[in-house]
Design an enzyme around this catalytic site. Structure first.
Site, short mmCIF file in Angstrom:
data_model
loop_
_atom_site.label_atom_id
_atom_site.label_comp_id
_atom_site.label_asym_id
_atom_site.label_seq_id
_atom_site.Cartn_x
_atom_site.Cartn_y
_atom_site.Cartn_z
N SER A 1 7.51 -4.99 7.07
CA SER A 1 7.10 -6.04 8.01
C SER A 1 7.96 -7.29 7.93
O SER A 1 7.46 -8.40 7.75
CB SER A 1 5.64 -6.41 7.74
N ARG B 1 0.83 -1.21 0.00
CA ARG B 1 0.00 0.00 0.00
C ARG B 1 0.86 1.25 0.00
O ARG B 1 1.89 1.31 0.66
CB ARG B 1 -0.88 0.04 1.26
N ASP C 1 5.38 -3.26 10.79
CA ASP C 1 3.91 -3.13 10.77
C ASP C 1 3.31 -3.24 12.17
O ASP C 1 2.29 -2.61 12.47
CB ASP C 1 3.27 -4.17 9.85
#
Length: 902
Positions: free
Chosen positions: A592, A531, A646
């Protein structure tokens, strides 16, 4: 007078519709835990959750309590589809008065019948080595045709007697125990008879008809008493704890109308029969339809018509005053000889009446009306059952087999026609096929017993397969202690390098203070989806715009340059669409994967996870890799100020809404946690003041072998097939990327053991990753009809029965429960450490959570929270869902860092 009598015995279709509606309402009341006690249609659970599948084999004893007889059977099944069972039986007449005497005498008599039958059967040549021998063990099915509250298949308390029985000392007692006790004290053959199942004649009828090579899910008994049973969705039977699959419910519809709902169709003749019965005001529906009462209804109608001088004028009809003189047999003979007045006259004359030809015709009309009404009322009850099944299974149309048995069905040729036509008019959406029960409920009782033993044997094997996945509290406490040990090792400078839980410092020391303002970019790379966001922080709150980009597998597993060039292309595309190309925006990068962070904007990749393996990245500074890609693309519209994992991003995003949020948890494709640790405990970073967020990287917990005692055969097989065998051991027990695979491995073993899909090998099931974790979430949805589970399995080309669907749900529940419990054990170690760090008796803290498994799985969050409360009772832990993922958190870290730098 005749026409008036006939009209009173005829119920219009509109009234039957209303009656059907009342019965459905009463059925729902009977199934509800809150209203069950007030319901007249009792809807008693039978604990029969499966019909025969044709593999049952062995010797099964049955004893059936009939109106004035005891029937004993020995049924031998050969596992051949149950098409040709061998049966031996004997009928014993009951001594006079025993049905109104002491309960103990009745059960002793039943036990004596069984003992005598066995003595004769064993002494005769039965061609069965199983039956001969001193160590004989015979399972017994007990057909007990009275209203009972059943709490197990072999445990049932008598609620009330009916059909002329009224033995003392039995109501409220467990009738299985009474029979077992009498059996043990009765001398007889050297055999151990064990009562395995208790059922009533209605359930026996359904199971008998299920033997005919096609499933039967409803049964109607139209005999001296009347009843119906059907397979209901188990989660609707609130009076039991069973929620999976279906359960046979014994409606006990004979009591329908005891609350007055049938008063307007209850004729004076019905009133007279009711008053003369042993239980006035009770079983009103049964008294309108049971063959025990139909002859009496006719008798009272004839008495009334004689008094009105409509029949038997000028002759002595005093014989009609004698109760029981006009039997069901007389009624059937009269209506089945419609063309022969001579035969009707003969029957009436045998009774002591002198009928005229007109009398014979009118008696015939009354008999037809009484029996026709009984058939229509049976059809109304059946229509209520069928419509209820159709609605609760969420079907547009229901096609179902209905087993039928009883004197009214066998003795009245038009009964079948009326039952089908009236039920079809009342429930046009349902198509019933009637299956006559060929040899009574005894054979069905043998089937119930056989199915119970088959399921018990299956249950033992299922428990064996699933036992290693079922964790005790002791197991979880041990995991909690091991996690705490590994956390301490990871925080200590000397042992950090060898710790499986890396406890990486993030250099995030503060949550946002509310003074941040402006536009910030955020990148969120955590899996196959990537994203790009712009986050606008203003006084009135936060607004965001974002776009999702896909990372193709070839790029995930290609070179590092290709991966970061692709990411850069996505950023440029997004900034162009948002008209942000000309601005130099601070960027927070949510990355992440395990990193060794050496500054807020400098982090070395330790290892790839989640299917990534891009070359040339491990050991490199990922912020610099992104900056290098920006240079190659000549892109100046961003400035990377913070790299955030994350989990940290999730904690920061939730921390903006709740200042108590000091833990971040991800349970999605992967799993990880972070929390605010005291700086004095962080041996890997200089300084003792304040706190720092520690990225635990707990997915690797157990990589040093400390969890090997928990790893099952299925976990090891799944681990070996991954791109990083032996790594991320904890993650592979918990996260969404692996749970579907664990389930698939279990299903393959269960198919091999013939517990699923009738042992037929399934090619599709051999395909890796075919069973997605999203299927677990769907299958475990509470109240999801088994039909929908079968639809999911059909999508996988798995030909599943309802039993298969129930077992599949159990497998999914076991795997997801273990995942939630392990996650809770890890979290318990974190919150207990925080509590002890701060010297508190009780810690109140919020966990910010993200991840599809936590958010979408119907039970994961509740199982996690329940286990955490149990393992860390001194910690009051709240959970806050991260509504917009870790992107917002990364932007907030960037905003706080940008504020501090300026």
């Amino acid at each position: 007078q005749i026409q008036r009598a006939l009209r009173s015995l005829s119920i219009p279709l509109e009234r039957l519709h209303v009656m059907k509606g009342h019965m459905m309402q009463d059925m729902c009341k009977g199934l509800s835990r809150q209203t069950h006690a007030q319901a007249k249609v009792r809807m008693l659970p039978t604990y029969i959750c499966s019909t025969p599948n044709g593999t049952e084999k062995g010797n099964f004893l049955v004893v059936e309590l009939c109106q004035n007889q005891v029937r004993t059977l020995l049924v031998t099944l050969y596992g051949d589809g149950n098409m040709s069972p061998q049966m031996m039986y004997k009928i014993f007449d009951m001594p006079e008065g025993i049905t109104q005497g002491e309960g103990e005498a009745l059960f002793d008599f039943i036990a004596q019948c069984v003992s005598q039958f066995l003595a004769e059967t064993i002494s005769s040549d039965t061609n069965s080595s199983d039956i001969n021998g001193s160590e004989l063990h015979l399972p017994l099915g007990f057909v007990f045709p009275f209203s009972c509250r059943q709490t197990q298949l072999d445990k049932a308390e008598l609620l009330s007697w009916s059909k002329g029985f009224s033995c003392n000392g039995v109501v409220g007692k467990d009738v299985v125990q009474l029979l077992q006790k009498s059996s043990q004290s009765t001398p007889g053959p050297l055999c151990r008879v064990e009562v395995v199942a208790l059922l009533n004649d209605t359930v026996g009828t359904m199971m008998t008809c299920s033997m005919e090579g096609r499933a039967c899910e409803v049964a109607v008994v139209a005999d001296k008493g009347s009843n119906c049973c059907f397979m209901a969705e188990a989660y609707l039977v609130e009076t039991t704890d069973e929620t999976s699959g279906r359960m046979c419910v014994n409606t006990e519809w004979g009591c329908f109308g005891d609350d007055g709902t049938l008063n307007d169709v209850f004729t004076p003749y019905d009133e007279s029969v009711d008053e003369e019965s042993s239980n006035p005001g009770e079983n009103r529906f049964e008294k309108m339809v049971g063959t025990l009462y139909l002859g009496e209804i006719v008798r009272h109608a004839l008495i009334a018509l004689t008094a009105e001088k409509a029949i038997f004028t000028g002759t002595n009809a005093a014989v009609l005053k004698e109760k029981g003189v006009f039997t069901m047999q007389h009624v059937l003979e009269i209506i089945n000889n419609e063309d022969s007045i001579t035969e009707v006259r003969r029957i009436l004359e045998v009774l002591g009446l002198q009928p005229s030809e007109r009398d014979c015709g009118r008696v015939q009309q009354i008999c037809r009306a009484v029996v026709g009404r009984a058939a229509s009322l049976h059809a109304t009850g059946l229509a209520a059952i069928l419509s209820y099944m159709c609605q609760t299974r969420d079907l547009e149309t229901l096609m179902v087999n209905v087993g039928v048995e009883g004197e009214l069905f066998t003795g009245y040729p038009r009964f079948e026609e009326i039952l089908l036509s009236v039920s079809r008019l009342l429930s046009p959406e349902c198509m019933a096929t009637l299956l006559p029960s060929r040899d009574g409920s005894g054979r069905g009782a043998a089937m119930v017993t056989a199915v119970a033993l088959r399921l018990a044997a299956q249950r033992r094997v299922v428990n064996e397969v699933l036992a290693p996945l079922r964790l005790s509290r002791n197991d979880l406490e041990k995991v909690q202690a091991l996690m705490r040990e590994e956390m301490e090792r990871g925080l200590c400078k000397e042992t950090n390098a060898t710790a499986s839980v890396r406890m990486l410092p993030t250099y995030v020391s503060h949550t946002p203070d509310g003074t941040e303002q402006g536009d910030f970019l955020a990148l969120d790379l955590g899996g196959t989806n990537f994203r790009v966001l712009v986050v606008r922080v203003a006084e009135e709150g936060i607004s965001m715009a974002s776009e999702i980009y896909v990372i193709p597998a070839a790029i995930m597993q290609g070179t590092g340059e290709e991966l970061f060039d692709h990411i850069m292309d996505c950023i440029i595309d997004f900034q162009t669409k948002q008209n942000l190309v000309t601005q130099m925006l601070p960027l927070g990068f949510t990355f992440s994967f395990p990193c060794q962070q050496v500054g807020l904007d400098k982090a070395l990749l330790l290892t790839w996870t989640k299917g990534f393996s891009a070359s040339g990245c491990v050991g490199q500074d990922v912020v610099q890799l992104l900056r290098d890609a920006a240079k190659r693309k000549r892109h100046l519209g961003m400035q990377v100020v913070a790299l955030v994992n994350d989990t940290v991003g999730t904690m920061m995003a939730c921390g903006y809404d709740d200042p108590r949020c000091e833990i971040g948890l991800i349970v999605g494709t992967g799993t990880n946690a972070c929390y605010m640790e005291e700086m004095r405990n962080v041996g890997t970073v200089e300084g003792d003041q304040g706190r720092m967020c520690i990225n635990m990287e707990w997915g690797a917990f157990g990589d040093n072998g400390c969890l090997d005692h928990l790893l099952t055969h299925f976990d090891k097989v799944v681990d070996e097939s991954t791109i990083n065998p032996g790594k991320q051991r904890f993650e592979k027990l918990i996260s969404g990327m692996y749970l579907g695979e664990i389930v698939r491995q279990i299903l393959m073993v269960m198919t091999e053991k013939e517990l699923l899909f009738q042992g037929k090998p399934c090619l599709k099931l051999q395909t890796k990753d075919i069973f997605k974790t999203k299927f677990l979430s769907t299958i475990e949805l509470n109240g999801l009809a088994l039909r929908q589970i079968r639809a999911i399995l059909n999508e996988l080309e798995l030909d599943a029965t309802f039993e298969d669907s129930v077992l599949m749900r159990e497998v999914c529940q076991t795997v997801s429960l273990r995942a939630a419990q392990l996650c809770a054990a890890g979290l318990a170690a974190v919150v207990e450490k925080m509590r002890e760090n701060r010297g508190l008796d009780e810690l109140s803290v919020t966990v910010g959570v993200d991840g599809t498994l936590y958010k979408l799985h119907p039970c994961f969050s509740s199982n996690l929270q329940e286990t955490l409360k149990d393992l860390a009772p001194n910690c009051n832990v709240s959970f806050l869902l991260s509504e917009d993922g870790s992107g917002k958190g990364a932007a907030l870290v960037a905003a706080a860092a940008y504020r501090a730098a300026n």
